[in-house]
Design a protein around this motif. Structure first.
Motif, mmCIF file in Angstrom:
data_model
loop_
_atom_site.group_PDB
_atom_site.id
_atom_site.type_symbol
_atom_site.label_atom_id
_atom_site.label_comp_id
_atom_site.label_asym_id
_atom_site.label_seq_id
_atom_site.Cartn_x
_atom_site.Cartn_y
_atom_site.Cartn_z
ATOM 1 N N LYS A 100 4.172 -29.841 6.996
ATOM 2 C CA LYS A 100 3.376 -29.438 5.843
ATOM 3 C C LYS A 100 2.240 -30.430 5.634
ATOM 4 N N TRP A 101 1.007 -29.885 5.587
ATOM 5 C CA TRP A 101 -0.154 -30.743 5.320
ATOM 6 C C TRP A 101 -0.027 -31.307 3.907
ATOM 7 N N PRO A 102 -0.160 -32.633 3.762
ATOM 8 C CA PRO A 102 0.158 -33.245 2.456
ATOM 9 C C PRO A 102 -0.820 -32.924 1.324
ATOM 10 N N GLU A 107 -10.950 -38.173 6.175
ATOM 11 C CA GLU A 107 -9.655 -37.618 6.543
ATOM 12 C C GLU A 107 -9.574 -36.135 6.224
ATOM 13 N N ARG A 108 -10.277 -35.691 5.201
ATOM 14 C CA ARG A 108 -10.231 -34.281 4.839
ATOM 15 C C ARG A 108 -11.209 -33.449 5.662
ATOM 16 N N GLU A 109 -11.958 -34.108 6.548
ATOM 17 C CA GLU A 109 -12.904 -33.400 7.389
ATOM 18 C C GLU A 109 -12.212 -32.782 8.603
ATOM 19 N N PHE A 110 -11.022 -33.239 8.914
ATOM 20 C CA PHE A 110 -10.339 -32.754 10.108
ATOM 21 C C PHE A 110 -8.837 -32.662 9.805
ATOM 22 N N ILE A 111 -8.269 -31.479 10.091
ATOM 23 C CA ILE A 111 -6.853 -31.240 9.808
ATOM 24 C C ILE A 111 -6.135 -30.932 11.110
ATOM 25 N N ALA A 157 -3.524 -16.984 8.078
ATOM 26 C CA ALA A 157 -2.955 -17.667 9.228
ATOM 27 C C ALA A 157 -4.061 -18.043 10.195
ATOM 28 N N MET A 158 -3.833 -19.127 10.926
ATOM 29 C CA MET A 158 -4.759 -19.565 11.985
ATOM 30 C C MET A 158 -3.954 -19.744 13.270
ATOM 31 N N GLY A 159 -4.376 -19.088 14.341
ATOM 32 C CA GLY A 159 -3.699 -19.214 15.610
ATOM 33 C C GLY A 159 -4.149 -20.447 16.363
ATOM 34 N N PRO A 160 -3.703 -20.635 17.607
ATOM 35 C CA PRO A 160 -4.101 -21.798 18.403
ATOM 36 C C PRO A 160 -5.611 -21.864 18.585
ATOM 37 N N GLY A 161 -6.160 -23.072 18.510
ATOM 38 C CA GLY A 161 -7.593 -23.278 18.682
ATOM 39 C C GLY A 161 -8.167 -24.144 17.573
ATOM 40 N N ARG A 162 -9.528 -24.233 17.566
ATOM 41 C CA ARG A 162 -10.255 -24.989 16.533
ATOM 42 C C ARG A 162 -10.862 -23.998 15.543
ATOM 43 N N HIS A 163 -10.712 -24.291 14.259
ATOM 44 C CA HIS A 163 -11.164 -23.368 13.218
ATOM 45 C C HIS A 163 -11.948 -24.147 12.165
ATOM 46 N N ARG A 164 -12.883 -23.429 11.543
ATOM 47 C CA ARG A 164 -13.581 -23.966 10.383
ATOM 48 C C ARG A 164 -13.023 -23.302 9.146
ATOM 49 N N VAL A 165 -12.514 -24.124 8.231
ATOM 50 C CA VAL A 165 -11.896 -23.586 7.016
ATOM 51 C C VAL A 165 -13.020 -23.106 6.093
ATOM 52 N N ASP A 166 -13.285 -21.796 6.172
ATOM 53 C CA ASP A 166 -14.374 -21.208 5.408
ATOM 54 C C ASP A 166 -14.083 -19.726 5.236
ATOM 55 N N ALA A 167 -14.380 -19.209 4.059
ATOM 56 C CA ALA A 167 -14.120 -17.810 3.777
ATOM 57 C C ALA A 167 -14.961 -16.890 4.646
ATOM 58 N N THR A 183 -13.935 -27.781 6.408
ATOM 59 C CA THR A 183 -13.098 -28.712 7.142
ATOM 60 C C THR A 183 -12.701 -28.088 8.477
ATOM 61 N N ARG A 184 -12.638 -28.933 9.525
ATOM 62 C CA ARG A 184 -12.231 -28.467 10.841
ATOM 63 C C ARG A 184 -10.700 -28.589 10.971
ATOM 64 N N ALA A 185 -10.086 -27.519 11.429
ATOM 65 C CA ALA A 185 -8.631 -27.506 11.627
ATOM 66 C C ALA A 185 -8.342 -27.256 13.104
ATOM 67 N N HIS A 186 -7.426 -28.074 13.651
ATOM 68 C CA HIS A 186 -7.049 -27.932 15.058
ATOM 69 C C HIS A 186 -5.589 -27.493 15.119
ATOM 70 N N VAL A 187 -5.373 -26.342 15.747
ATOM 71 C CA VAL A 187 -4.022 -25.793 15.906
ATOM 72 C C VAL A 187 -3.687 -25.811 17.391
#
Length: 351
Positions: free
Chosen positions: A22-24, A5-9, A53-63, A32-36
Motif C-alpha cells: 500500500k502506497w503510504p 518523492e511524490r513525483e514518482f510512485i 487500475a493501472m497495468g504494467p508499465g509507466r503511467h502519468r497520474v492524470d485524469a 506524478t509518474r507511476a511505475h508498475v
C-alpha cells in the motif's frame, strides 16, 4: 525532498517480494509518474471500492490519461491532487511459504489408540482477483505487514487440513500408520477445501510443496511397539510364549549391561532367567490322584495312611493300631518290632 518523492510512485526494492503493498500517501500529486512492474497491477481505492487500475508499465497520474481519476480530484487543492488509496498487487505465484502445527487428537481405527497428528510443510500462493483481495481482505489484515496475508492463508490451510484429515481417517479412507503414502489424495482434498474458502478473498493456493503428516514422537513409538506385539503374538500363537520371549530378551540385556556385577539390574535379570526356565524349560509336574485318608497315622514319619493299612505307605513302619502279630510256634502275642518271641524264643518271620 518530500516534493520530489511524490513525483514518482513505485514499489520500493525491499517490498518487491510481498504479495500486497500500500502506497503510504493518500494525496497523490497530479502528473506524478507511476511505475508498475510486469508482475504487478496498481489499484485506486476510495470508500472501499476499486475505482481505477493501472497495468504494467509507466503511467502519468492524470485524469486525461485515466478518466476514472476525475472522481478522485481533491477540490481543496485546486485540482492539483488526487485523494485515494493506492495498492500494488503482485500477480506472480509465491512459493516456499511455511505452514504447520498440531492437527488433532484422533482414534486410530486399526489399534483403537488415541494419537496426536502434526503437519509441517510449504505451499504456494497467488492472487486470483486483485479487486476482491483489496475489498474483502484489506480490512481483515494489515497490508503494510508483508507476512499478514501469507500468514492468514497458512492458518486457513492448517484449519482445512485438520478437518479433511480427521474426516478421512475417521471414515477409514486413510490409515494413521503409513499416512505418508496417501499424501497425494490428502493434498487434492485439502486444496479443494482451502480454495473454496479463499475464493471470495481473491486468493488461490495452486499447490502444496513438500509436507509431511506425522505422529507425535511418543505416539509413534507406542503404535510401533503395539504393532510389533500383535505381529509376534500372531506368529507364536500364544501370548505366554511371547511374554516369555520378551522376558528372555530383557534378561539378556540386563546381564549384558550388568557386566557380572551383583546389582539390582543383574539380580533382576537372574530372577527373570529363572522365571523363564521354570515357565518354559521345565515340564509341568505329572498329575497324581489324591489317595484316600482317614486311617492310622504313622508314629515314625507322621504320614496319614488309608483306613485298614498295617504298614506306613511312606516308611514301612508297622502301624500301632493294626492287628498285633503272634508267634508261629507258641501263638504268643509279639511286641511291635520284636525279632524273637519273648515266650519261646522262636525267630519272628519277616514279611
Amino acid at each position: 525532498m518530500a516534493w520530489l518523492e511524490r513525483e514518482f510512485i513505485a514499489v520500493p526494492e525491499e517490498r518487491k517480494n510481498q504479495l500486497l503493498y500500500k502506497w503510504p500517501d493518500l494525496n497523490i500529486r497530479r502528473y506524478t509518474r507511476a511505475h508498475v512492474n510486469a508482475d504487478e497491477i496498481a489499484l485506486f481505492v476510495k470508500s472501499g471500492k476499486v475505482v481505477g487500475a493501472m497495468g504494467p508499465g509507466r503511467h502519468r497520474v492524470d485524469a486525461d490519461e485515466l478518466p476514472v481519476l476525475g472522481a478522485l480530484v481533491d477540490t481543496l487543492s485546486g485540482g492539483n491532487y488526487y485523494r485515494a488509496e493506492l495498492y500494488f498487487v503482485s500477480t506472480r505465484e509465491f512459493s516456499g511459504l511455511k505452514f504447520g502445527g498440531r492437527l488433532t487428537d484422533i482414534v486410530d481405527p486399526a489399534t483403537e489408540q488415541v494419537v496426536t497428528l502434526r503437519v509441517f510443510g510449504e505451499f504456494s500462493l497467488s492472487v486470483r482477483d486483485p479487486a476482491d483481495l483489496i475489498t474483502t481482505l484489506a480490512g481483515t489484515v494489515d497490508p503494510a505487514d508483508p507476512g499478514a496475508v501469507p500468514g492468514w492463508c497458512a492458518d486457513l490451510l492448517l484449519k482445512s487440513m485438520k478437518v479433511t484429515v480427521a474426516q478421512g481417517i475417521s471414515a477409514g479412507e486413510w490409515p494413521v500408520l503409513g499416512l505418508s503414502a496417501q499424501l497425494q489424495p490428502v493434498e487434492t482434498a485439502v486444496l479443494h477445501q482451502t480454495n473454496l474458502a479463499l475464493y471470495e478473498y481473491g486468493l488461490r493456493i495452486p499447490r502444496l510443496g513438500n509436507f509431511d503428516i506425522s505422529l507425535a514422537p511418543e505416539d509413534s513409538q507406542r503404535l510401533k511397539r503395539l504393532a510389533k506385539d500383535v505381529t509376534y503374538i500372531r506368529l507364536t500363537g500364544d501370548f505366554q510364549r511371547y511374554a516369555a520371549g520378551e522376558m528372555a530378551l530383557g534378561a539378556g540385556q540386563g546381564l549384558a549391561e550388568g557386566g557380572g556385577r551383583v546389582e539390582g539390574g543383574f539380580l533382576g535379570a537372574a530372577l527373570g532367567v529363572n522365571a523363564i526356565q521354570q515357565h518354559v524349560g521345565s515340564p509341568p509336574p505329572p498329575h497324581q490322584p489324591a489317595l484316600p485318608t482317614g486311617g492310622p497315622t504313622c508314629t515314625g514319619c507322621g504320614t496319614a495312611n488309608p483306613a485298614g493299612a498295617k504298614f506306613c505307605m511312606n516308611c514301612g513302619t508297622r502301624l500301632a493300631n493294626s492287628s498285633p502279630a503272634h508267634c508261629t510256634d507258641c501263638g504268643a502275642e509279639l511286641a511291635p518290632g520284636a525279632k524273637f518271641c519273648n515266650s519261646c524264643g522262636t525267630p519272628v518271620a519277616r514279611i
